[in-house]
Write an enzyme that holds these catalytic residues in place. Structure first.
Site, PDB file in Angstrom:
ATOM      1  N   CYS A  86       0.820  -1.218   0.000  1.00  0.00           N
ATOM      2  CA  CYS A  86       0.000   0.000   0.000  1.00  0.00           C
ATOM      3  C   CYS A  86       0.852   1.264   0.000  1.00  0.00           C
ATOM      4  O   CYS A  86       0.315   2.364  -0.089  1.00  0.00           O
ATOM      5  CB  CYS A  86      -0.939  -0.012   1.198  1.00  0.00           C
ATOM      6  SG  CYS A  86      -1.882  -1.542   1.313  1.00  0.00           S
ATOM      7  N   HIS A 329      -9.046   3.456  -1.255  1.00  0.00           N
ATOM      8  CA  HIS A 329      -7.685   2.936  -1.121  1.00  0.00           C
ATOM      9  C   HIS A 329      -7.349   1.963  -2.245  1.00  0.00           C
ATOM     10  O   HIS A 329      -7.202   0.766  -2.008  1.00  0.00           O
ATOM     11  CB  HIS A 329      -7.554   2.274   0.257  1.00  0.00           C
ATOM     12  CG  HIS A 329      -6.181   1.732   0.545  1.00  0.00           C
ATOM     13  ND1 HIS A 329      -5.024   2.313   0.074  1.00  0.00           N
ATOM     14  CD2 HIS A 329      -5.780   0.646   1.283  1.00  0.00           C
ATOM     15  CE1 HIS A 329      -3.982   1.614   0.485  1.00  0.00           C
ATOM     16  NE2 HIS A 329      -4.418   0.587   1.214  1.00  0.00           N
TER      17      HIS A 329
END
Lengths: 378, 144
Positions: A86, A329
């Site tokens: 991420c 996200h």
């Protein structure tokens, strides 16, 4: 072009975050890339290096950067694919900034892009025999829930404190046209949503998303020819887990350590930062990270959020665009979106979510133990 | 652990002992540093504490305390456990941390700092005629 030049963020651009079943990864990436070029006021043939941040998932895993940058133009520049879970696109930005500061190139472009499936994310790492999957051990919300439980036990942080992070993030995202969720929710709604991993309810978990971000960096001397109001990438630092006999290897990496390195390089302290984007994949991300960044003392993060300290009007505004929780996200795109928001804040372009007097901003982006802190100022 | 047909075998991907005598405790297999004494769950080649190369195999303490935990309410894809169940990070008495499910009590009884002891967990699965067994921790101390 010279060694040690300041690095400027010349352009930022996003493809909105959400679900876009009719668009390919390449479509998302191209639109973000073109938006950043327009924002920078340069053409793609002026870009001297390309970095793609992406984790994987839908679509072919190999050579994606070559394909995506190749759609914008083909003038022979080096293209590099970067994967740090991420934290992929913020790490890409750091490498691009290194190249500029080293004098290797005058401009570089980072694209972060991802298309994701619905459902609960697994924790990354080695699980070759499927043991952790079979025993239900490797679930991402559980990792954050365990950080939360430890914090609750050590400091008395309450489930309501974590839930308040989501209330604040959703309210901020209402003013962000690129956000996945643009709807306000109440504390009661957050707490009453389905329990996932105690104390985290569903509305305290970020969604999976499609989206793309693009950031163009340039040397200060190049930037001077294109803008009179540059936002500088003042300092950047990265890190990975530090072994300790005394503490469990939980968490998203040594944010405190990395932040101290970044502050030292930038010559500023936490008290100088006016706007911050942190990695709130789940609500504990905000409370634990503001402590590690030095905005509040260890254990004070919960009450600080509860009392509005991280609101846009608070002492330390955090995740002004809605954060991972509400903006969305798409893993590879997230770091670039955080940078995009900080840059817009420092330029005074954040509209109804503008933080007054923002001169310095910070991004903390993490991926399975790898953590990046980037500091910007005007 | 329930009695059933077949020899108990450890689930693939986890390393622990299955004592023939049910009165004896199972133990996790780990690595011990001959130089600084640090211990680690599972196999490691290099010590994270001092960098020493070449660690010794060892059996880890079956006793520990809950460092942190969560109650999982949503079934992860592929899991054989039915929610609600508890995942915990356990600090073993001889130092290393491990992650495990917690059984043998109500999920709402688990607390940070709770003493736990290692036990076996029957997966109700068979492999080539053998019973596949995993491990768990349950509330308990040296005396229980």
């Amino acid at each position: 072009m010279s060694i040690g030049e300041d690095v400027v963020v010349l352009g930022v651009g996003l493809h909105p975050f959400g679900r876009f079943p009719t668009k390919s990864l390449d479509d998302l990436a191209r639109e973000a890339g073109l938006a950043a070029l327009d924002d920078a006021g340069i053409e793609f043939n002026q870009v001297e290096a390309g970095y793609l941040g992406r984790v994987g998932g839908t679509g072919p895993p190999v050579g994606v950067g070559m394909r995506i940058f190749g759609e914008l133009g083909q003038h022979g520049i080096p293209i590099t694919n970067i994967e740090l879970a991420c934290g992929s696109s913020s790490r890409s930005l750091m490498l691009a900034a290194d190249a500029i500061r080293a004098g290797s190139v005058e401009t570089a472009m980072v694209i972060g892009a991802e298309k994701m499936e619905r459902g609960m994310l697994r924790v990354g790492g080695v699980d070759s025999d499927g043991y952790a999957s079979l025993m239900g051990l490797n679930v991402m919300p559980a990792a954050y829930a365990m950080m939360a439980q430890r914090h609750m036990s050590e400091f008395g942080t309450k489930p309501e404190h974590f839930a308040q992070v989501s209330v604040k993030s959703h309210r901020n995202a209402m003013h962000n046209p690129n956000a996945q969720y643009r709807v306000a929710i109440t504390l009661e709604e957050v707490l009453a949503s389905r329990m996932v991993c105690e104390p985290l309810t569903l509305y305290q978990c970020c969604p999976t998303s499609d989206g793309a971000s693009a950031v163009i960096l340039a040397s200060a001397s190049f930037a001077r020819r294109h803008t009179n109001t540059p936002v500088h990438l003042r300092a950047w630092a990265g890190g990975s887990p530090v072994y300790s006999r005394e503490r469990s290897p939980q968490g998203e990496g040594p944010t405190g350590l990395v932040a101290r390195r970044a502050y030292q390089k930038a010559g500023i302290g936490p008290e100088d930062v006016r706007v911050t984007q942190v990695h709130d994949a789940f609500t504990p991300g905000e409370i634990l990270t503001i402590e590690e960044l030095g905005y509040v003392k260890p254990g004070e993060g919960g009450p600080f959020v509860w009392e509005g300290g991280t609101e846009i009007t608070g002492r330390c505004p955090v995740n002004t665009d809605g954060g991972l929780l509400s903006r969305g996200h798409p893993m590879g795109a997230t770091g670039g979106a955080m940078v995009t928001e900080v840059v817009r804040q420092l330029r005074g372009q954040a509209g109804p979510r503008q933080v007054a007097g923002a001169r310095a901003g910070l991004v903390q982006n993490a991926g399975i133990g790898g953590v990046n802190v980037l500091i910007f100022n005007t | 652990m329930t009695a059933g047909a077949g020899t108990p075998v450890a689930i693939k991907g986890a390393a622990f002992t299955i004592p023939a005598d049910p009165a004896e405790r199972p133990q996790l297999r780990g690595s011990a540093c001959p130089s600084c004494g640090a211990r680690f769950a599972g196999q490691r080649a290099i010590c994270l504490g001092c960098g020493h190369r070449g660690l010794d195999e060892c059996l880890l303490s079956p006793l520990g305390v809950v460092w942190t935990f969560t109650i999982v309410h949503q079934k992860p894809p592929g899991a054989i456990l039915e929610p609600p169940y508890v995942i915990a990070q356990i600090r073993l008495q001889d130092g290393p941390f491990t992650q495990s499910i917690v059984t043998g009590c109500s999920v709402t009884d688990v607390r940070v700092g709770m003493p736990v002891v290692m036990t076996l967990y029957d997966t109700d699965r068979m492999s080539d005629g053998d019973r596949v067994v995993a491990f768990a921790f349950r509330p308990g101390t040296d005396a229980t």
